[in-house]
Design a protein around this motif. Structure first.
Motif, PDB file in Angstrom:
ATOM      1  N   VAL A   1       0.854  -1.202   0.000  1.00  0.00           N
ATOM      2  CA  VAL A   1       0.000   0.000   0.000  1.00  0.00           C
ATOM      3  C   VAL A   1       0.887   1.249   0.000  1.00  0.00           C
ATOM      4  CG1 VAL A   1      -1.932   1.150   1.148  1.00  0.00           C
ATOM      5  CG2 VAL A   1      -1.688  -1.326   1.328  1.00  0.00           C
ATOM      6  N   TRP A   2       1.970   1.215   0.784  1.00  0.00           N
ATOM      7  CA  TRP A   2       2.918   2.344   0.816  1.00  0.00           C
ATOM      8  C   TRP A   2       3.473   2.597  -0.580  1.00  0.00           C
ATOM      9  CZ3 TRP A   2       5.596   4.798   5.218  1.00  0.00           C
ATOM     10  CH2 TRP A   2       4.944   4.566   6.435  1.00  0.00           C
ATOM     11  N   GLN A   3       3.877   1.516  -1.255  1.00  0.00           N
ATOM     12  CA  GLN A   3       4.469   1.688  -2.587  1.00  0.00           C
ATOM     13  C   GLN A   3       3.455   2.270  -3.563  1.00  0.00           C
ATOM     14  OE1 GLN A   3       6.027  -2.155  -3.565  1.00  0.00           O
ATOM     15  NE2 GLN A   3       7.706  -1.958  -2.125  1.00  0.00           N
ATOM     16  N   HIS A   4       2.220   1.791  -3.455  1.00  0.00           N
ATOM     17  CA  HIS A   4       1.161   2.306  -4.331  1.00  0.00           C
ATOM     18  C   HIS A   4       0.987   3.814  -4.105  1.00  0.00           C
ATOM     19  CE1 HIS A   4      -2.729   2.865  -6.167  1.00  0.00           C
ATOM     20  NE2 HIS A   4      -3.316   3.058  -5.007  1.00  0.00           N
ATOM     21  N   LEU A   5       0.954   4.202  -2.814  1.00  0.00           N
ATOM     22  CA  LEU A   5       0.798   5.617  -2.488  1.00  0.00           C
ATOM     23  C   LEU A   5       2.006   6.418  -2.985  1.00  0.00           C
ATOM     24  CD1 LEU A   5      -0.488   8.020  -1.070  1.00  0.00           C
ATOM     25  CD2 LEU A   5       0.386   7.168   1.104  1.00  0.00           C
ATOM     26  N   GLU A   6       3.205   5.929  -2.687  1.00  0.00           N
ATOM     27  CA  GLU A   6       4.415   6.676  -3.054  1.00  0.00           C
ATOM     28  C   GLU A   6       4.563   6.799  -4.565  1.00  0.00           C
ATOM     29  OE1 GLU A   6       7.811   5.013  -1.014  1.00  0.00           O
ATOM     30  OE2 GLU A   6       6.790   5.129   0.912  1.00  0.00           O
ATOM     31  N   SER A   7       4.250   5.739  -5.301  1.00  0.00           N
ATOM     32  CA  SER A   7       4.435   5.853  -6.753  1.00  0.00           C
ATOM     33  C   SER A   7       3.379   6.781  -7.356  1.00  0.00           C
ATOM     34  CB  SER A   7       4.463   4.484  -7.439  1.00  0.00           C
ATOM     35  OG  SER A   7       3.270   3.806  -7.176  1.00  0.00           O
ATOM     36  N   THR A   8       2.178   6.784  -6.775  1.00  0.00           N
ATOM     37  CA  THR A   8       1.149   7.710  -7.273  1.00  0.00           C
ATOM     38  C   THR A   8       1.580   9.159  -7.008  1.00  0.00           C
ATOM     39  OG1 THR A   8      -0.469   6.024  -6.675  1.00  0.00           O
ATOM     40  CG2 THR A   8      -1.346   8.173  -7.248  1.00  0.00           C
ATOM     41  N   VAL A   9       2.121   9.395  -5.820  1.00  0.00           N
ATOM     42  CA  VAL A   9       2.586  10.740  -5.452  1.00  0.00           C
ATOM     43  C   VAL A   9       3.715  11.190  -6.393  1.00  0.00           C
ATOM     44  CG1 VAL A   9       3.938  11.964  -3.695  1.00  0.00           C
ATOM     45  CG2 VAL A   9       1.903  10.702  -3.026  1.00  0.00           C
ATOM     46  N   ARG A  10       4.685  10.309  -6.611  1.00  0.00           N
ATOM     47  CA  ARG A  10       5.841  10.640  -7.468  1.00  0.00           C
ATOM     48  C   ARG A  10       5.394  11.020  -8.862  1.00  0.00           C
ATOM     49  NH1 ARG A  10       8.911   6.665  -4.821  1.00  0.00           N
ATOM     50  NH2 ARG A  10      10.551   7.801  -3.754  1.00  0.00           N
ATOM     51  N   GLU A  11       4.533  10.174  -9.424  1.00  0.00           N
ATOM     52  CA  GLU A  11       4.072  10.386 -10.797  1.00  0.00           C
ATOM     53  C   GLU A  11       3.330  11.716 -10.908  1.00  0.00           C
ATOM     54  OE1 GLU A  11       2.468   6.614 -12.629  1.00  0.00           O
ATOM     55  OE2 GLU A  11       0.775   8.007 -12.880  1.00  0.00           O
ATOM     56  N   LEU A  12       2.512  11.985  -9.900  1.00  0.00           N
ATOM     57  CA  LEU A  12       1.721  13.204  -9.894  1.00  0.00           C
ATOM     58  C   LEU A  12       2.627  14.442  -9.822  1.00  0.00           C
ATOM     59  CD1 LEU A  12      -1.282  14.075  -9.611  1.00  0.00           C
ATOM     60  CD2 LEU A  12      -0.899  14.144  -7.170  1.00  0.00           C
ATOM     61  N   LEU A  13       3.606  14.415  -8.907  1.00  0.00           N
ATOM     62  CA  LEU A  13       4.467  15.578  -8.721  1.00  0.00           C
ATOM     63  C   LEU A  13       5.344  15.827  -9.943  1.00  0.00           C
ATOM     64  CD1 LEU A  13       5.242  15.072  -4.964  1.00  0.00           C
ATOM     65  CD2 LEU A  13       4.155  17.093  -5.965  1.00  0.00           C
ATOM     66  N   VAL A  14       5.808  14.762 -10.565  1.00  0.00           N
ATOM     67  CA  VAL A  14       6.585  14.915 -11.804  1.00  0.00           C
ATOM     68  C   VAL A  14       5.716  15.617 -12.847  1.00  0.00           C
ATOM     69  CG1 VAL A  14       7.606  13.637 -13.738  1.00  0.00           C
ATOM     70  CG2 VAL A  14       8.148  12.985 -11.389  1.00  0.00           C
ATOM     71  N   GLY A  15       4.462  15.227 -12.907  1.00  0.00           N
ATOM     72  CA  GLY A  15       3.520  15.817 -13.872  1.00  0.00           C
ATOM     73  C   GLY A  15       3.304  17.306 -13.661  1.00  0.00           C
TER      74      GLY A  15
ATOM     75  N   ILE B   1       2.082  10.042   5.899  1.00  0.00           N
ATOM     76  CA  ILE B   1       1.857   8.840   5.078  1.00  0.00           C
ATOM     77  C   ILE B   1       1.045   7.772   5.820  1.00  0.00           C
ATOM     78  CG2 ILE B   1       2.999   6.937   3.844  1.00  0.00           C
ATOM     79  CD1 ILE B   1       5.073   8.771   2.914  1.00  0.00           C
ATOM     80  N   GLU B   2       1.369   7.528   7.109  1.00  0.00           N
ATOM     81  CA  GLU B   2       0.646   6.476   7.837  1.00  0.00           C
ATOM     82  C   GLU B   2      -0.862   6.724   7.806  1.00  0.00           C
ATOM     83  OE1 GLU B   2       3.356   7.919   8.812  1.00  0.00           O
ATOM     84  OE2 GLU B   2       4.783   6.408   9.483  1.00  0.00           O
ATOM     85  N   ARG B   3      -1.238   7.982   7.965  1.00  0.00           N
ATOM     86  CA  ARG B   3      -2.677   8.293   8.009  1.00  0.00           C
ATOM     87  C   ARG B   3      -3.339   8.029   6.669  1.00  0.00           C
ATOM     88  NH1 ARG B   3      -2.547  13.715  11.904  1.00  0.00           N
ATOM     89  NH2 ARG B   3      -1.408  12.638  13.568  1.00  0.00           N
ATOM     90  N   VAL B   4      -2.632   8.345   5.592  1.00  0.00           N
ATOM     91  CA  VAL B   4      -3.229   8.135   4.267  1.00  0.00           C
ATOM     92  C   VAL B   4      -3.234   6.643   3.922  1.00  0.00           C
ATOM     93  CG1 VAL B   4      -3.109   8.756   1.832  1.00  0.00           C
ATOM     94  CG2 VAL B   4      -2.622  10.468   3.574  1.00  0.00           C
ATOM     95  N   VAL B   5      -2.196   5.921   4.373  1.00  0.00           N
ATOM     96  CA  VAL B   5      -2.191   4.460   4.189  1.00  0.00           C
ATOM     97  C   VAL B   5      -3.432   3.872   4.864  1.00  0.00           C
ATOM     98  CG1 VAL B   5      -1.036   2.336   4.970  1.00  0.00           C
ATOM     99  CG2 VAL B   5       0.280   4.128   3.821  1.00  0.00           C
ATOM    100  N   GLU B   6      -3.719   4.364   6.055  1.00  0.00           N
ATOM    101  CA  GLU B   6      -4.896   3.899   6.802  1.00  0.00           C
ATOM    102  C   GLU B   6      -6.187   4.164   6.003  1.00  0.00           C
ATOM    103  OE1 GLU B   6      -4.851   2.841  10.297  1.00  0.00           O
ATOM    104  OE2 GLU B   6      -7.033   2.579  10.241  1.00  0.00           O
ATOM    105  N   LEU B   7      -6.269   5.339   5.392  1.00  0.00           N
ATOM    106  CA  LEU B   7      -7.442   5.645   4.568  1.00  0.00           C
ATOM    107  C   LEU B   7      -7.517   4.680   3.381  1.00  0.00           C
ATOM    108  CD1 LEU B   7      -7.504   9.565   4.314  1.00  0.00           C
ATOM    109  CD2 LEU B   7      -8.939   8.086   5.727  1.00  0.00           C
TER     110      LEU B   7
END
Ligand code: HAM
Length: 429
Positions: free
Chosen positions: A21-35, A308-314
């Motif tokens: 779940v962390w990786q999913h969140l982090e890769s989504t964040v990375r891709e978005l910020l690069v954009g 991050i922990e809070r968003v992982v929980e969501l």
């Protein structure tokens, strides 16, 4: 000493089942910020204690009670970072990156606060931190909010709401501060010890007291919005108009003051009703004075950090969860000679098919045990390397998730056949 070593309270292990779940969140964040054209920066986890005292403020909970501060072997007074903004501001100054330049930055990593641990509140937690340095706004203020509104949409998180406020300039805040001191002094008997102490140091902090008696008093306190200077009012109005134009919903919360002292003008918080008491998932604001305060060229800036922990929980509350990647091919070995040959064959297959995931049977085991492991690996295909087949220059392939039999394949055709079988399997799923 014997016995089990205990983990530190409030500091968590992220185990493999959760790290997906962390990786999913982090890769989504990375891709978005690069954009959006943001670049990654990494700064040390430890800084001189003075940095945080000067940046965050002496009268904040973070500096007064929550820092992990120590003296190192050389006698330097150091602190584990309780947030990332101060370190980034310091890095901009130390590396001579200011002088009118503009930087859109982001960072990710652990931060440390000695708070009372509870669900959603930890002593080591992770932040994604985003900072736009050198921009006066309010266009960039709106952009930072828009990026995260998009993040929630991409992640499928709906239970978050945006609150915004303006803290004005230090001058306008000074006027407001006097009004607050007047008001709270008149009701001194109803304040708790913490609030009384803050009355002298930083009376704005009384506004976010958690004590219900103090909260009742806060309800009738003067409002900061009534004391904003005209420029800050215009800045805030333009931010609201930009958010309206983008269709981003928000509420203006005049009591939103934030727990760190460096803010001016825009402050905001994304809060959720899905996590109980720890409801802030992402917070930040403008800090136009911070860089000068740390000895750098006057540079306006704004940013925020997400826990991050809070968003992982969501994310874990959502009906569909990201899954760890299954293996493509599980390699079953039959016989002594197959072990040595297996290593060689699989290494050459990894060369030929670098994007495929091969899992080698490790630690021996009979055929049945190996196929049980193959099953657990969720691989689509088993590659069976056996002594008899090797003697004939072939290996066997067996689809694991289809009703199809085992077939033999000459060694030379192996990469092509594996790829075709996997594609076929992919299509039929
Ligand atoms: P902050 O509000 O102190 O701001 O923290 C940002 C986020 O970190 C919070 O919204 C929350 O999600 C998470 N968080 C805070 N404390 C804890 C904790 N004990 N356990 C788990 N999560 C926590 C800052 O740190 C600023 N540096 C944000 C910023 C960046 N402002 C400008 N640029």
């Amino acid at each position: 000493m014997t016995g089990q070593i205990q983990p530190i309270r409030g500091m968590n292990d992220v185990l493999p089942a959760e790290s997906v779940v962390w990786q999913h969140l982090e890769s989504t964040v990375r891709e978005l910020l690069v954009g959006y054209g943001y670049e990654e920066i990494r700064v040390p986890v430890v800084e001189h204690t003075d940095l945080f005292k000067r940046a965050i403020g002496e009268y904040t909970d973070v500096v007064e009670k929550e820092m992990y501060t120590f003296t190192d072997q050389g006698g330097d007074n150091l602190t584990l970072r309780p947030e990332i903004t101060a370190g980034i501001a310091r890095a901009m100054i130390s590396n001579g990156l200011l002088r009118g330049a503009r930087h859109k930055l982001w960072s990710i990593g652990p931060v440390f606060r000695h708070e009372k641990p509870q669900k959603g509140r930890y002593r080591q937690f992770y932040q994604v931190d985003v900072e736009a340095v050198g921009f006066t706004g309010p266009d960039v203020d709106a952009e930072l909010i828009a990026i995260w509104a998009r993040l929630w949409r991409r992640l499928g998180i709906t239970r978050v709401k945006l609150q915004i406020n303006s803290l004005g300039t230090p001058d306008s805040r000074r006027v407001y501060r006097e009004k607050l001191v007047e008001y709270f002094s008149a009701h001194r008997d109803r304040l708790d010890d913490d609030s009384r102490r803050r009355l002298g140091g930083n009376p704005l902090r009384i506004l976010d007291s958690k004590n219900p008696d103090v909260q009742a008093l806060v309800a009738d306190a003067p409002l900061l919005t009534d004391y904003l200077d005209p420029e800050s009012q215009a800045h805030f109005a333009a931010l609201r108009a930009a958010l309206d134009a983008m269709g981003i919903q928000y509420t203006v919360n005049p009591r939103l003051v934030r727990g760190l002292d460096y803010y001016s003008r825009t402050v905001f918080e994304w809060i959720t009703d899905a996590l109980g008491a720890q409801d802030a998932v992402c917070s930040g604001g403008r800090y136009d004075g911070l860089i000068t305060q740390l000895g750098g060229d006057a540079t306006p800036a704004i940013g925020f950090a997400m826990g991050i922990e809070r968003v992982v929980e969501l994310l874990q509350q959502l009906p569909s969860q990201p899954q760890s990647l299954a293996a493509d091919v599980y390699v079953v070995l039959n016989g002594e000679q197959a072990v040595g040959a297996g290593g060689r064959i699989v290494e050459s297959l990894r060369d030929a098919l670098p994007h495929r995931r091969f899992e080698m049977n490790l630690g021996g085991g009979n055929f049945k045990a190996q196929f049980r492991r193959a099953d657990r690996s969720r691989a689509a295909l088993a590659l069976i390397i056996g002594e008899n087949e090797l003697a004939r220059g072939v290996v066997a392939l067996k689809p694991l998730r289809l009703e199809a039999g085992q077939s033999e394949c000459p060694m030379t055709e192996l990469p092509g056949r594996i790829e075709a079988a996997l594609r076929g399997t992919d299509l039929q799923e």
